[in-house]
Scaffold this active site. Sequence first.
Site, PDB file in Angstrom:
ATOM      1  N   GLY A 233      20.065  14.724  80.082  1.00 25.50           N
ATOM      2  CA  GLY A 233      19.432  15.531  81.621  1.00 25.50           C
ATOM      3  C   GLY A 233      19.384  14.860  82.773  1.00 25.50           C
ATOM      4  N   GLU A 268      19.682  11.277  74.527  1.00 25.96           N
ATOM      5  CA  GLU A 268      20.927  11.933  74.564  1.00 25.96           C
ATOM      6  C   GLU A 268      21.807  12.322  75.752  1.00 25.96           C
ATOM      7  OE1 GLU A 268      19.601  15.711  73.042  1.00 25.96           O
ATOM      8  OE2 GLU A 268      19.001  14.709  71.062  1.00 25.96           O
ATOM      9  N   PRO A 269      22.281  11.266  76.502  1.00 30.37           N
ATOM     10  CA  PRO A 269      22.804  11.497  77.773  1.00 30.37           C
ATOM     11  C   PRO A 269      24.171  11.914  77.743  1.00 30.37           C
ATOM     12  CG  PRO A 269      22.650   9.278  77.386  1.00 30.37           C
ATOM     13  CD  PRO A 269      22.315  10.018  76.215  1.00 30.37           C
ATOM     14  N   GLY A 270      24.487  12.908  78.528  1.00 30.14           N
ATOM     15  CA  GLY A 270      26.073  13.559  78.740  1.00 30.14           C
ATOM     16  C   GLY A 270      26.586  13.179  80.180  1.00 30.14           C
ATOM     17  N   ARG A 271      26.105  13.733  80.951  1.00 29.85           N
ATOM     18  CA  ARG A 271      26.531  13.717  82.328  1.00 29.85           C
ATOM     19  C   ARG A 271      26.615  12.441  82.874  1.00 29.85           C
ATOM     20  NH1 ARG A 271      26.294  18.493  85.358  1.00 29.85           N
ATOM     21  NH2 ARG A 271      24.515  19.266  84.177  1.00 29.85           N
ATOM     22  N   ARG A 307      32.780  25.000  86.345  1.00 31.93           N
ATOM     23  CA  ARG A 307      31.239  24.887  86.938  1.00 31.93           C
ATOM     24  C   ARG A 307      30.931  25.569  88.227  1.00 31.93           C
ATOM     25  NH1 ARG A 307      28.905  20.599  88.080  1.00 31.93           N
ATOM     26  NH2 ARG A 307      26.990  21.242  87.211  1.00 31.93           N
ATOM     27  N   CYS A 338      42.701  36.211  89.193  1.00 35.72           N
ATOM     28  CA  CYS A 338      42.579  37.600  89.592  1.00 35.72           C
ATOM     29  C   CYS A 338      40.990  37.671  89.522  1.00 35.72           C
ATOM     30  CB  CYS A 338      43.261  38.483  89.125  1.00 35.72           C
ATOM     31  SG  CYS A 338      44.850  38.199  89.118  1.00 35.72           S
ATOM     32  N   GLU A 339      40.092  36.660  90.006  1.00 32.10           N
ATOM     33  CA  GLU A 339      38.441  36.946  90.100  1.00 32.10           C
ATOM     34  C   GLU A 339      38.173  36.203  91.178  1.00 32.10           C
ATOM     35  OE1 GLU A 339      36.136  37.055  86.942  1.00 32.10           O
ATOM     36  OE2 GLU A 339      37.655  36.960  85.542  1.00 32.10           O
ATOM     37  N   TYR A 367      31.166  18.368  81.446  1.00 28.81           N
ATOM     38  CA  TYR A 367      31.299  19.753  81.419  1.00 28.81           C
ATOM     39  C   TYR A 367      32.435  20.407  82.194  1.00 28.81           C
ATOM     40  CZ  TYR A 367      26.756  18.597  79.553  1.00 28.81           C
ATOM     41  OH  TYR A 367      25.450  18.217  78.853  1.00 28.81           O
TER      42      TYR A 367
END
Length: 404
Positions: A233, A268-271, A307, A338-339, A367
């Site tokens: 986090g 548990e780091p990701g970012r 994101r 097309c969004e 991510y």
Amino acid sequence: MKYISKKLTVEKISIQNVAKKFGTPAYCYSYTQLKKNINNFKKSFKSFSPLICFAVKSNTNISLIQEIKKFGLGADVVSIGELMIAIKAGVNPKKIVFSGVGKTSTELSYAIDKKILLINAESKSEVNEIDRIAKLKKKKVQIGIRLNPNTDAKTLTQISTGKKENKFGVNDKTFFEIVNYCKSSSNIELKCLSVHIGSQILDYKPYEKMLKVIDKIIKKINFKFEFIDLGGGMGISYNNDNNKLDYKKYNFAIKKFLKKHKSKIIFEPGRSIIANTGSLISKIIYIKKNGKKNFVILDAAMNDLMRPALYGAIHRTLPSIKKNNVLKKNYEFVGPICESTDKFTSLKNFQELKEKDIIVICDVGAYGMSLSSNYNVRPKPVELLIKGSKIKVIRKRQKHKDLI
Ligand code: LLP
């Protein structure tokens, strides 16, 4: 990433050259930045040498996980697929933790066979299922229980996980019940208390609160946990304003906690490990004016980078070649899907752009590719790892024939 003689450069290679050689859209990662992030993370908490388990969900590229493993990191996985990737990358199973609210019997059985360090269970039913499978296999399984500390992480609601209204973990009452259940099971060894309150956390105070909640619970049940898994986090600065988590203060709070509880800390780091190593390189297909707006239509879209569409996330967006003395314009950077949510960002006073110019979207290593999809039958981008003046293809660009 920086401008060298007006050319945006990753390590020793200009983005313009990468685009020319490998095409666009392309994800490219910097090895040196990755190394810097890992060493920084280790240094910040070196007094209690935690076990650092990289959150594989943030980036599942096997070559990157292999590089990360070489620095001694383990892995935090949330599915059998991620567990298979971590094992294939050569991560020591004794450094793998398995989180998630809905692990199936097949997933639990595989994790037990692989003798991973911890299965962090998130409900009574899951603990019962682990116990049942362990009995059948005549094995002793090490588990953790994920506590929901009811702590507001002060981050986006979509990526908050530690409040009582969230599906994650168990409340203190259930926690006590599970602890007692584990004491009477001969196939389960309760080793860990785990938490994870959310992602992109910039303020250390929620972590401080979370530690106080854990402290209180451990005192109440009087149980010695070999491991305390504090999750990930740790937030980063997405706009270069240096507004990132204060590691010194978080470290201080943990050290205070460890004076009372002698446990091994797991993170548990990701970012914080991978986000700022990655960029998405894209080419302008068209520029069009609709009323007052100038739309820059890129060849990258929301399927390549979710994101912004999913969380309203804003990523720095830069031209691959800086030009002085050109007109400044306001632009809205969008993809071809097309969004209306297929939009990356709106920027004012941006240097005047031309069709076919190369644009770089920054800090997408976490991510980014892992959340990408094949929406609109769009093949996924190539992934490249840059180390000095070397470029390695670490995942080939998908081809239409892979999808059709
Ligand atoms: N551990 C657990 C149990 C998690 O659920 C997560 C992330 C992590 C560790 C890693 O968190 P990190 O250090 O990366 O913040 N897709 C969103 C983020 C979702 C995070 C989900 N859980 C985004 O793009 O911002």
